[in-house]
Write a protein that holds these residues in place. Structure first.
Motif, mmCIF file in Angstrom:
data_model
loop_
_atom_site.group_PDB
_atom_site.id
_atom_site.type_symbol
_atom_site.label_atom_id
_atom_site.label_comp_id
_atom_site.label_asym_id
_atom_site.label_seq_id
_atom_site.Cartn_x
_atom_site.Cartn_y
_atom_site.Cartn_z
ATOM 1 N N TYR A 6 24.473 -3.609 13.882
ATOM 2 C CA TYR A 6 24.820 -2.227 14.209
ATOM 3 C C TYR A 6 24.036 -1.799 15.435
ATOM 4 C CZ TYR A 6 26.364 -2.379 9.352
ATOM 5 O OH TYR A 6 26.972 -2.732 8.176
ATOM 6 N N VAL A 52 30.144 1.184 5.989
ATOM 7 C CA VAL A 52 29.509 1.763 7.175
ATOM 8 C C VAL A 52 29.033 3.193 6.907
ATOM 9 C CG1 VAL A 52 31.599 2.659 8.289
ATOM 10 C CG2 VAL A 52 29.667 1.906 9.686
ATOM 11 N N THR A 53 29.656 3.886 5.971
ATOM 12 C CA THR A 53 29.224 5.236 5.621
ATOM 13 C C THR A 53 27.812 5.214 5.041
ATOM 14 O OG1 THR A 53 31.516 5.837 5.182
ATOM 15 C CG2 THR A 53 29.840 7.304 4.299
ATOM 16 N N ARG A 56 25.431 4.498 7.959
ATOM 17 C CA ARG A 56 25.303 5.706 8.788
ATOM 18 C C ARG A 56 24.396 6.734 8.116
ATOM 19 N NH1 ARG A 56 28.199 6.923 12.857
ATOM 20 N NH2 ARG A 56 29.943 5.613 12.218
ATOM 21 N N ASP A 68 29.118 4.383 17.124
ATOM 22 C CA ASP A 68 30.407 3.828 16.718
ATOM 23 C C ASP A 68 30.759 2.634 17.579
ATOM 24 O OD1 ASP A 68 30.922 5.659 14.664
ATOM 25 O OD2 ASP A 68 31.679 7.122 16.094
#
Length: 69
Positions: A6, A52-53, A56, A68
């Motif tokens: 990421y 990914v939530t 994040r 993103d």
């Protein structure tokens, strides 16, 4: 094992690395977190693909921003 990288924005020091490592490392299923301060890359080894939530939210909790893809 799944490895995902990421991009995190806003990290500037060793404390930043520690904060992101701790928060992302607390996500269930995460086995290892490697943070490269210079590039802002966070590489995560996990048992299964991560939502990914969740990543994040962990990065936000540490005080930084997940960029993103």
């Amino acid at each position: 094992m799944v490895t995902t990288t990421y991009q995190v924005q806003g990290m500037t020091c060793g404390h930043c690395v520690s904060a992101v490592s701790a928060e992302v490392g607390a996500i269930p299923g995460v086995r290892d977190v490697r943070v490269e301060l210079a590039s802002g890359q966070v590489t995560v080894d996990s048992e299964t693909p991560l939502d990914v939530t969740s990543v994040r939210a962990a990065v936000d909790e540490a005080g930084y921003e997940l960029v993103d893809a």
